[in-house]
Design a protein around this motif. Structure first.
Motif, PDB file in Angstrom:
ATOM      1  N   SER A 430       0.825  -1.214   0.000  1.00  0.00           N
ATOM      2  CA  SER A 430       0.000   0.000   0.000  1.00  0.00           C
ATOM      3  C   SER A 430       0.858   1.263   0.000  1.00  0.00           C
ATOM      4  O   SER A 430       0.732   2.117  -0.877  1.00  0.00           O
ATOM      5  CB  SER A 430      -0.940  -0.002   1.215  1.00  0.00           C
ATOM      6  OG  SER A 430      -1.807  -1.101   1.185  1.00  0.00           O
ATOM      7  N   TYR A 431       1.747   1.381   0.993  1.00  0.00           N
ATOM      8  CA  TYR A 431       2.497   2.635   1.054  1.00  0.00           C
ATOM      9  C   TYR A 431       3.561   2.720  -0.040  1.00  0.00           C
ATOM     10  O   TYR A 431       3.861   3.813  -0.537  1.00  0.00           O
ATOM     11  CB  TYR A 431       3.081   2.901   2.449  1.00  0.00           C
ATOM     12  CG  TYR A 431       3.961   1.841   3.051  1.00  0.00           C
ATOM     13  CD1 TYR A 431       5.220   1.544   2.541  1.00  0.00           C
ATOM     14  CD2 TYR A 431       3.552   1.160   4.195  1.00  0.00           C
ATOM     15  CE1 TYR A 431       6.032   0.601   3.121  1.00  0.00           C
ATOM     16  CE2 TYR A 431       4.365   0.204   4.791  1.00  0.00           C
ATOM     17  CZ  TYR A 431       5.590  -0.072   4.253  1.00  0.00           C
ATOM     18  OH  TYR A 431       6.405  -1.009   4.843  1.00  0.00           O
ATOM     19  N   TRP A 434       1.625   3.381  -3.432  1.00  0.00           N
ATOM     20  CA  TRP A 434       1.007   4.715  -3.380  1.00  0.00           C
ATOM     21  C   TRP A 434       2.057   5.799  -3.630  1.00  0.00           C
ATOM     22  O   TRP A 434       1.820   6.762  -4.356  1.00  0.00           O
ATOM     23  CB  TRP A 434       0.330   4.884  -2.033  1.00  0.00           C
ATOM     24  CG  TRP A 434      -0.475   6.134  -1.822  1.00  0.00           C
ATOM     25  CD1 TRP A 434      -0.382   6.988  -0.758  1.00  0.00           C
ATOM     26  CD2 TRP A 434      -1.504   6.672  -2.655  1.00  0.00           C
ATOM     27  NE1 TRP A 434      -1.277   8.006  -0.892  1.00  0.00           N
ATOM     28  CE2 TRP A 434      -1.984   7.840  -2.044  1.00  0.00           C
ATOM     29  CE3 TRP A 434      -2.056   6.269  -3.879  1.00  0.00           C
ATOM     30  CZ2 TRP A 434      -2.990   8.623  -2.607  1.00  0.00           C
ATOM     31  CZ3 TRP A 434      -3.065   7.043  -4.445  1.00  0.00           C
ATOM     32  CH2 TRP A 434      -3.507   8.203  -3.801  1.00  0.00           C
ATOM     33  N   LYS A 437       3.196   5.565  -7.389  1.00  0.00           N
ATOM     34  CA  LYS A 437       2.171   6.091  -8.294  1.00  0.00           C
ATOM     35  C   LYS A 437       2.200   7.621  -8.332  1.00  0.00           C
ATOM     36  O   LYS A 437       2.156   8.230  -9.404  1.00  0.00           O
ATOM     37  CB  LYS A 437       0.793   5.612  -7.849  1.00  0.00           C
ATOM     38  CG  LYS A 437      -0.364   6.157  -8.686  1.00  0.00           C
ATOM     39  CD  LYS A 437      -1.690   5.665  -8.147  1.00  0.00           C
ATOM     40  CE  LYS A 437      -2.843   6.211  -8.992  1.00  0.00           C
ATOM     41  NZ  LYS A 437      -2.953   7.682  -8.912  1.00  0.00           N
ATOM     42  N   ARG A 438       2.282   8.230  -7.157  1.00  0.00           N
ATOM     43  CA  ARG A 438       2.216   9.704  -7.105  1.00  0.00           C
ATOM     44  C   ARG A 438       3.498  10.367  -7.576  1.00  0.00           C
ATOM     45  O   ARG A 438       3.463  11.460  -8.129  1.00  0.00           O
ATOM     46  CB  ARG A 438       1.884  10.145  -5.677  1.00  0.00           C
ATOM     47  CG  ARG A 438       0.444   9.827  -5.277  1.00  0.00           C
ATOM     48  CD  ARG A 438       0.147  10.288  -3.875  1.00  0.00           C
ATOM     49  NE  ARG A 438       0.816   9.458  -2.878  1.00  0.00           N
ATOM     50  CZ  ARG A 438       0.844   9.747  -1.579  1.00  0.00           C
ATOM     51  NH1 ARG A 438       0.280  10.846  -1.119  1.00  0.00           N
ATOM     52  NH2 ARG A 438       1.453   8.933  -0.727  1.00  0.00           N
TER      53      ARG A 438
END
Length: 500
Positions: A430-431, A434, A437-438
């Protein structure tokens, strides 16, 4: 005759591993200058490479079939208190000596162009720190261990305090005070053990010495005060994000890759073998703290907006896996934890170096300052994605091997503990995803990203070396596990046989 000659030549490899980087650090400090930065950097790099080369015979000459200490050196240091300069390695400590020397080369190369002021002091601090950390991993005398353990604080304090960010003084003081205060109880425990052992600081003597349960509990918590802070375990972890955010890139690399391992190594070398009954009794307590670190700190990492803080919190979560593996007291758990420590040395170093590459160009660690980096830095993003996947525990990377072994060991210990530990794979994905992606994907977010230059040959070489290490360990972990297996089995046998 030939065998005795080889033995005499190999007797001082551990001393060389400690003092070659320290001596080179002092030479760089004495003769390096900002007027000749190129020569200073080259001298530091030569010192780091030579320091790594003198550790290679420790691996090539290591006998993995025995749990005995090897390459042992012993001479009187302080006769009045029976303190010895006593060194040795086993399958547990070997990889950390090699990892420390290897990461030092990476750090010197990483600071090649970035550090432009006080170059000699910067390079010397890392070389000296390398020797001191190796000293912790090979010390077999309690007082010698303590001296090396505490001495590592000095160069890291200077690194953060001099070359760090705007709040570097606060972060350096917090780091120093947290770790120093925790260690004072350990010194008291050492003095107690010296007294009850009849005046010996020999760690192996302490490990074989029968102690009643109550003294073991007191010793266990005295050690815990130092090692839990250094790991760091929840809830004494708050110094680490501050130190990482303010430290220069090289400082963050060494802090995550090596210094956190000093506390974890202390559990293996001191807590478990010296206080085996207390360790088993306190196992559920440590497992609980470890699971909190794995799950809660993983959730904290998800909401971070600063890339360095995100990776810092992920380091705490990964080290939670390490302490979990130690205190489930089975082979898969302990070996998995040690493999995780080595893997984390590679992966965390690579992650902080990737963040440093971006920071050197944009001077921001804020995730929101990026977006679409792949459009201008495709080579960089290739490495960035690989290391982020390793950080999340992707199979075929080193990050998967240790976590999988610990999870399997935890399932063997208790199915539900294994299930809770396995949530780390979800949180890690998740982290990590995330952030990737950003930062890396999408349209180009702003002019800073549009003007980015891809990796230089030096940066490509550094990240490439780490990528090879991460993939090789992920695909072929057997050599890493084989070296430690006999020593781990002996440790677990010692702990299980010592139950009151």
């Amino acid at each position: 005759m030939m065998a005795s000659m080889m033995a005499s030549l190999s007797t001082n490899w551990l001393t060389l591993s400690i003092f070659v980087p320290i001596v080179f650090g002092l030479i760089v400090l004495a003769f390096g200058s900002d007027e000749r930065p190129g020569a200073t950097r080259l001298l530091a790099l030569i010192g780091a490479i030579v320091s790594f080369l003198v550790t290679i015979p420790l691996y090539t000459g290591f006998d993995a079939t025995t749990a005995d200490m090897q390459f042992v050196e012993k001479s009187v240091w302080i006769p009045a208190f029976a303190v010895y300069y006593h060194l040795g390695i086993d399958g547990i400590s070997l990889w950390f000596v090699l990892l420390t020397a290897f990461i030092t080369i990476i750090v010197v190369m990483a600071g090649w162009e970035v550090i432009t002021t006080r170059v000699s002091q910067y390079m010397a601090a890392f070389l000296i720190l390398s020797g001191l950390m190796i000293g912790v991993f090979v010390a077999l005398d309690g007082l010698l261990f303590y001296v090396f353990f505490e001495a590592t604080l000095i160069p890291m304090y200077i690194i953060v305090g001099v070359w760090g960010g705007p709040n570097r003084v606060y972060a350096a003081f917090k780091f120093f005070l947290y770790t120093l205060m925790g260690s004072l109880l350990t010194l008291i425990a050492f003095i107690y053990l010296w007294n009850v052992s009849g005046g010996s600081f020999d760690i192996r003597t302490w490990q074989m010495m029968p102690l009643d349960y109550t003294p073991q509990v007191m010793i266990f918590f005295a050690f815990l005060a130092a090692f839990a802070v250094k790991v760091p375990m929840w809830p004494v972890h708050t110094w680490l994000p501050d130190a990482h955010v303010e430290a220069p890139t090289g400082g963050s690399v060494v802090l995550a890759a090596i210094m956190l391992k000093l506390g974890a190594y202390g559990f293996l070398r001191l807590s478990l073998p010296i206080a085996p009954d207390a360790s088993q009794a306190m196992g559920p307590f440590i497992i609980t703290l470890s699971l909190i670190a794995v799950i809660y700190i993983g959730l904290v990492a998800i909401v971070q907006s600063d890339m360095k803080k995100l990776v810092a919190y992920s380091s705490i979560a990964h080290m939670g896996f390490v302490t979990l593996g130690f205190f489930i007291f089975n082979t898969a758990g302990v070996e998995g934890a040690i493999v995780q420590m080595v893997s984390h040395g590679f992966v965390s170093a690579a992650m902080f170096l990737c963040i440093g590459v971006l920071y050197d160009r944009v001077h921001s660690r804020d995730i929101a300052a990026y977006g679409g980096v792949i459009n201008t830095m495709p080579k960089f993003v290739t490495f960035f994605v690989l290391f982020s996947m390793a950080n999340a525990g992707l199979p075929a990377t080193s990050g998967f091997v240790g976590e999988f072994m610990v999870i399997m060991g935890a399932v063997e210990y208790d199915f539900w503990i294994g299930m809770l530990a396995a949530t780390a794979l979800i949180l890690g994905a998740s982290y990590s995803l995330w952030m990737v992606k950003r930062v890396a994907f999408g349209e180009i977010a702003n002019d800073d990203v549009r003007n980015l230059q891809d990796l230089s040959s030096r940066e490509f070489l550094i990240l490439g070396i780490l990528a090879i290490a991460v993939i090789y360990m992920g695909i072929h972990p057997k050599p890493f596990a084989d070296v430690m297996h006999t020593s781990v089995e002996a440790l677990l046998q010692h702990v299980s046989n010592s139950k009151l």
